[in-house]
Design a protein around this motif. Sequence first.
Motif, PDB file in Angstrom:
ATOM      1  N   ILE A   1     -18.924  23.620  -9.894  1.00 13.34           N
ATOM      2  CA  ILE A   1     -18.081  24.425  -9.017  1.00 13.34           C
ATOM      3  C   ILE A   1     -18.774  24.581  -7.670  1.00 13.34           C
ATOM      4  N   TRP A   2     -18.089  24.130  -6.630  1.00 18.45           N
ATOM      5  CA  TRP A   2     -18.618  24.088  -5.268  1.00 18.45           C
ATOM      6  C   TRP A   2     -17.921  25.146  -4.420  1.00 18.45           C
ATOM      7  N   GLY A   3     -18.683  26.048  -3.826  1.00 19.08           N
ATOM      8  CA  GLY A   3     -18.146  27.005  -2.869  1.00 19.08           C
ATOM      9  C   GLY A   3     -18.192  26.402  -1.487  1.00 19.08           C
ATOM     10  N   HIS A   4     -17.031  25.963  -1.002  1.00 22.46           N
ATOM     11  CA  HIS A   4     -16.933  25.239   0.270  1.00 22.46           C
ATOM     12  C   HIS A   4     -16.759  26.234   1.414  1.00 22.46           C
ATOM     13  N   SER A   5     -17.548  26.062   2.452  1.00 22.30           N
ATOM     14  CA  SER A   5     -17.567  27.008   3.564  1.00 22.30           C
ATOM     15  C   SER A   5     -16.353  26.920   4.468  1.00 22.30           C
ATOM     16  N   GLU A   6     -15.547  25.887   4.318  1.00 22.57           N
ATOM     17  CA  GLU A   6     -14.411  25.684   5.218  1.00 22.57           C
ATOM     18  C   GLU A   6     -13.185  25.214   4.447  1.00 22.57           C
ATOM     19  N   VAL A   7     -12.048  25.281   5.128  1.00 21.26           N
ATOM     20  CA  VAL A   7     -10.787  24.863   4.525  1.00 21.26           C
ATOM     21  C   VAL A   7     -10.614  23.359   4.712  1.00 21.26           C
ATOM     22  N   THR A   8     -10.401  22.655   3.614  1.00 20.61           N
ATOM     23  CA  THR A   8     -10.067  21.235   3.702  1.00 20.61           C
ATOM     24  C   THR A   8      -8.648  21.120   4.265  1.00 20.61           C
ATOM     25  N   GLN A   9      -8.558  20.555   5.474  1.00 25.78           N
ATOM     26  CA  GLN A   9      -7.271  20.526   6.163  1.00 25.78           C
ATOM     27  C   GLN A   9      -6.410  19.349   5.713  1.00 25.78           C
TER      28      GLN A   9
ATOM     29  N   PHE B   1      -8.978  12.266  -7.281  1.00 24.93           N
ATOM     30  CA  PHE B   1      -8.259  13.470  -6.848  1.00 24.93           C
ATOM     31  C   PHE B   1      -7.242  13.880  -7.912  1.00 24.93           C
ATOM     32  N   GLU B   2      -7.232  15.178  -8.215  1.00 21.03           N
ATOM     33  CA  GLU B   2      -6.289  15.711  -9.194  1.00 21.03           C
ATOM     34  C   GLU B   2      -5.285  16.663  -8.569  1.00 21.03           C
ATOM     35  N   SER B   3      -5.760  17.654  -7.820  1.00 23.41           N
ATOM     36  CA  SER B   3      -4.824  18.638  -7.251  1.00 23.41           C
ATOM     37  C   SER B   3      -5.499  19.416  -6.144  1.00 23.41           C
ATOM     38  N   ARG B   4      -4.671  20.089  -5.330  1.00 25.91           N
ATOM     39  CA  ARG B   4      -5.205  20.967  -4.292  1.00 25.91           C
ATOM     40  C   ARG B   4      -4.221  22.083  -3.992  1.00 25.91           C
ATOM     41  N   GLN B   5      -4.741  23.293  -3.864  1.00 25.76           N
ATOM     42  CA  GLN B   5      -4.024  24.419  -3.292  1.00 25.76           C
ATOM     43  C   GLN B   5      -4.735  24.726  -1.986  1.00 25.76           C
ATOM     44  N   GLN B   6      -4.160  24.315  -0.860  1.00 24.23           N
ATOM     45  CA  GLN B   6      -4.866  24.407   0.419  1.00 24.23           C
ATOM     46  C   GLN B   6      -5.303  25.836   0.709  1.00 24.23           C
ATOM     47  N   GLY B   7      -6.559  25.959   1.117  1.00 26.78           N
ATOM     48  CA  GLY B   7      -7.113  27.265   1.410  1.00 26.78           C
ATOM     49  C   GLY B   7      -7.561  28.028   0.179  1.00 26.78           C
TER      50      GLY B   7
END
Length: 530
Positions: free
Chosen positions: A47-55, A209-215
């Motif tokens: 589990i990675w805590g990403h500092s920014e939003v993947t746009q 890639f499986e899924s994304r909920q942006q933000g």
Amino acid sequence: MAGVGTTLAGCTSGGDGSDGSNGGDGGGSDDGPIGPTGEPEEGGTLIWGHSEVTQELDIHIAQTAASSRFLNNVHETLVGLTSELEISSDPDITRPGLASDWSINDDRTEYTFTLRDGVTFHDGSELTSSDVQYTIERITDPDVGARYSGVFTSVESVETPDDSTVVLQMSERYNPLLRQLAFSGTAIIPEGSGPDQASNPVGTGPFVFESRQQGNRAELSAFDDYWGEGPYVDALEERTMTDPDTRLTGLTDGDLDYINDIPLDDMTDYVDGANDNVQTSTWRPLAFNHMYLHNDRPPFDSVNWRRAIDFAIDKQELVEGALFGQGSTLATPSFPNSPYRNEELEPRPQDIEQARALIEESEYGMNEFAPLEFKVTTNYPWHITAATIMEQSFSELGLEVEIQELQWGDWLTQVTANMDYRMAMVNWFGGWEPAQMYRGLFHSEGSFNSFAYASDDFDAAIENAESAPSEEEEVEYYREAQRVLHEEVPSPMLWFRDGAMGATPSVGGLDTVLAPNNTEVNFSESWLDE
């Protein structure tokens, strides 16, 4: 890519902990508790805590470092890059490429690449020369809007004599080509997959890639048919955590396994073994920061005004006050030990009287356009602090500014897309490759030139560097380009920022995560001691 760069920091792209500085000043190091040793274990979800939003999810269109950081786990490039920032066909380097070999003719107008055997895409199709041809044609299609279309400007044709061979015929010499084929923005995708990449990115990388909920979060799964080393974990979960304190707390409480950016004000409490529950890796530089001055809008169409702004700023105060000392001032954005760096240049010292005199010599009055809007993003709390410090310096000068705090998406739209601003500031990640950085940011036709800078002298230096007949001449042209920038000040340079990543002691392979460009991450060789 800015929070733009090769990426915009947030973007529009030092060392990797184990190998040194990756083009920085030699400050890379592994600190704190050592992770698990021995043979990597398989299984688990990191589990990675990403500092920014993947746009964005389309690797060819992605403008931000956040997107490239995430997508670097899905995609791979034609050319590999070592931790020393050398291009290589070796499969065992830090970031291997999909070409097992290449050759170049004497006048550098023909490049022949041989593809690796046994490479498959996530959709099950086998990598062939047709995929490379399709990728290049897509990137150069103006309707696509790929950020690295300029890489292939001199490519006259792409030939595929067989499934494993690609031949690029060049209209002229282009020195940066091989270096730029190691950019994630030129990653190879399956033939015909372009229209779907924005919603379902498909590549040859270690994760699917499986899924994304942006933000919120995104999920990747291990690619069982990956041709290279790893992956060892079953899945990678990216959680968006832009708040620095929340991100760090998630790591120390055990809710996260890894964070890519330890908050600046907390670095001294965690690096160098200061905390037994967190292993860290530090490097420099992570990114450079510079101001955007709209060169085509008064008063910043005046070089005297731009120089005045540069003289008004106390850069060392910004490093101490906004970065908590975790950085350094700069006169040029080239990495500190880059062979292209112009070592003769020095940062302008703060000189309020000189700044005032320059404004008085210009055609515009001190507050003719007051208040000057100064747009900064809340995505980077230290930008808000820095803007406040600079506002005080501008006030001492007698200049009235208005700080406007914007969400990252709004900042990108207003500043980089619509160029609706007079003053702004941003990070730039991945400054190791001079052609991409200097052409992209400062050339009059640069894809990241969002401050309307246009200089015949600068453009000529960059174009001459790209076609120079020798490496020595190429280097000198890039140094000349830096001299022009320092003189014309289209974008005052503020600082280099240091970086630190953190992980729990159960994460193995932390020293392999950081990409050679100091910006992107890849978890193919990371594992969990469960």
